[in-house]
Write a protein that holds these residues in place. Structure first.
Motif, PDB file in Angstrom:
ATOM      1  N   GLY A 190       0.804  -1.217   0.000  1.00 18.80           N
ATOM      2  CA  GLY A 190       0.000   0.000   0.000  1.00 18.80           C
ATOM      3  C   GLY A 190       0.835   1.264   0.000  1.00 18.80           C
ATOM      4  O   GLY A 190       2.035   1.249   0.250  1.00 18.80           O
ATOM      5  N   ARG A 191       0.188   2.354  -0.309  1.00 20.13           N
ATOM      6  CA  ARG A 191       0.840   3.664  -0.383  1.00 20.13           C
ATOM      7  C   ARG A 191       0.104   4.641   0.521  1.00 20.13           C
ATOM      8  O   ARG A 191      -1.109   4.538   0.700  1.00 20.13           O
ATOM      9  CB  ARG A 191       0.806   4.190  -1.809  1.00 20.13           C
ATOM     10  CG  ARG A 191       1.535   3.308  -2.770  1.00 20.13           C
ATOM     11  CD  ARG A 191       1.400   3.808  -4.173  1.00 20.13           C
ATOM     12  NE  ARG A 191       2.032   2.872  -5.078  1.00 20.13           N
ATOM     13  CZ  ARG A 191       2.112   3.045  -6.365  1.00 20.13           C
ATOM     14  NH1 ARG A 191       1.593   4.116  -6.911  1.00 20.13           N
ATOM     15  NH2 ARG A 191       2.706   2.159  -7.111  1.00 20.13           N
ATOM     16  N   LEU A 192       0.869   5.593   1.072  1.00 18.37           N
ATOM     17  CA  LEU A 192       0.280   6.594   1.957  1.00 18.37           C
ATOM     18  C   LEU A 192       0.881   7.949   1.647  1.00 18.37           C
ATOM     19  O   LEU A 192       2.110   8.069   1.492  1.00 18.37           O
ATOM     20  CB  LEU A 192       0.552   6.236   3.421  1.00 18.37           C
ATOM     21  CG  LEU A 192       0.057   7.243   4.448  1.00 18.37           C
ATOM     22  CD1 LEU A 192      -1.458   7.220   4.533  1.00 18.37           C
ATOM     23  CD2 LEU A 192       0.664   6.967   5.793  1.00 18.37           C
ATOM     24  N   CYS A 195       1.200  11.612   3.326  1.00 19.45           N
ATOM     25  CA  CYS A 195       1.023  12.434   4.525  1.00 19.45           C
ATOM     26  C   CYS A 195       1.163  13.893   4.126  1.00 19.45           C
ATOM     27  O   CYS A 195       2.236  14.310   3.679  1.00 19.45           O
ATOM     28  CB  CYS A 195       2.068  12.091   5.583  1.00 19.45           C
ATOM     29  SG  CYS A 195       1.848  10.506   6.355  1.00 19.45           S
ATOM     30  N   ALA A 210       3.934   5.490  10.050  1.00 22.11           N
ATOM     31  CA  ALA A 210       3.305   4.811   8.910  1.00 22.11           C
ATOM     32  C   ALA A 210       4.223   3.740   8.337  1.00 22.11           C
ATOM     33  O   ALA A 210       3.785   2.639   8.020  1.00 22.11           O
ATOM     34  CB  ALA A 210       2.942   5.833   7.836  1.00 22.11           C
ATOM     35  N   ALA A 215       3.177   0.418   5.964  1.00 19.21           N
ATOM     36  CA  ALA A 215       2.904   1.032   4.659  1.00 19.21           C
ATOM     37  C   ALA A 215       4.094   0.781   3.740  1.00 19.21           C
ATOM     38  O   ALA A 215       5.242   0.914   4.150  1.00 19.21           O
ATOM     39  CB  ALA A 215       2.664   2.532   4.814  1.00 19.21           C
ATOM     40  N   VAL A 274       5.678   5.547   1.669  1.00 20.13           N
ATOM     41  CA  VAL A 274       5.159   6.702   2.393  1.00 20.13           C
ATOM     42  C   VAL A 274       5.756   7.954   1.770  1.00 20.13           C
ATOM     43  O   VAL A 274       6.972   8.068   1.630  1.00 20.13           O
ATOM     44  CB  VAL A 274       5.523   6.642   3.894  1.00 20.13           C
ATOM     45  CG1 VAL A 274       4.917   7.827   4.628  1.00 20.13           C
ATOM     46  CG2 VAL A 274       5.047   5.343   4.505  1.00 20.13           C
TER      47      VAL A 274
END
Length: 70
Positions: A24-26, A28, A46, A51, A54
């Motif tokens: 997954g990708r996040l 911020c 994260a 994750a 990030v």
């Protein structure tokens, strides 16, 4: 069944050699002038939580306080 019901884990387990895109990708978005350390804490948390990728989005002024210039 004779025992308590089971449920799947909250997050699927990935192999240790899995590509970061599978986790997954996040993004911020941080920008508080009063608390620049909050952005660092959020990104580190994260990454530690699992994750895969990030990304920190902030203004150029905030970036100078977050990343020291060598």
């Amino acid at each position: 069944g004779s025992g308590p019901p089971t449920r799947p884990p909250a997050l699927p387990t990935l192999p240790r050699d899995a590509h970061k895109g599978l986790a997954g990708r996040l993004l911020c978005l941080c920008g508080s002038a009063e608390m620049p350390g909050a952005a660092v804490l959020a990104v580190r948390a994260a990454a530690r939580a699992g994750a895969g990728l990030v990304t920190l989005g902030c203004s150029a002024e905030r970036m100078l306080t977050l990343v020291p210039i060598a």
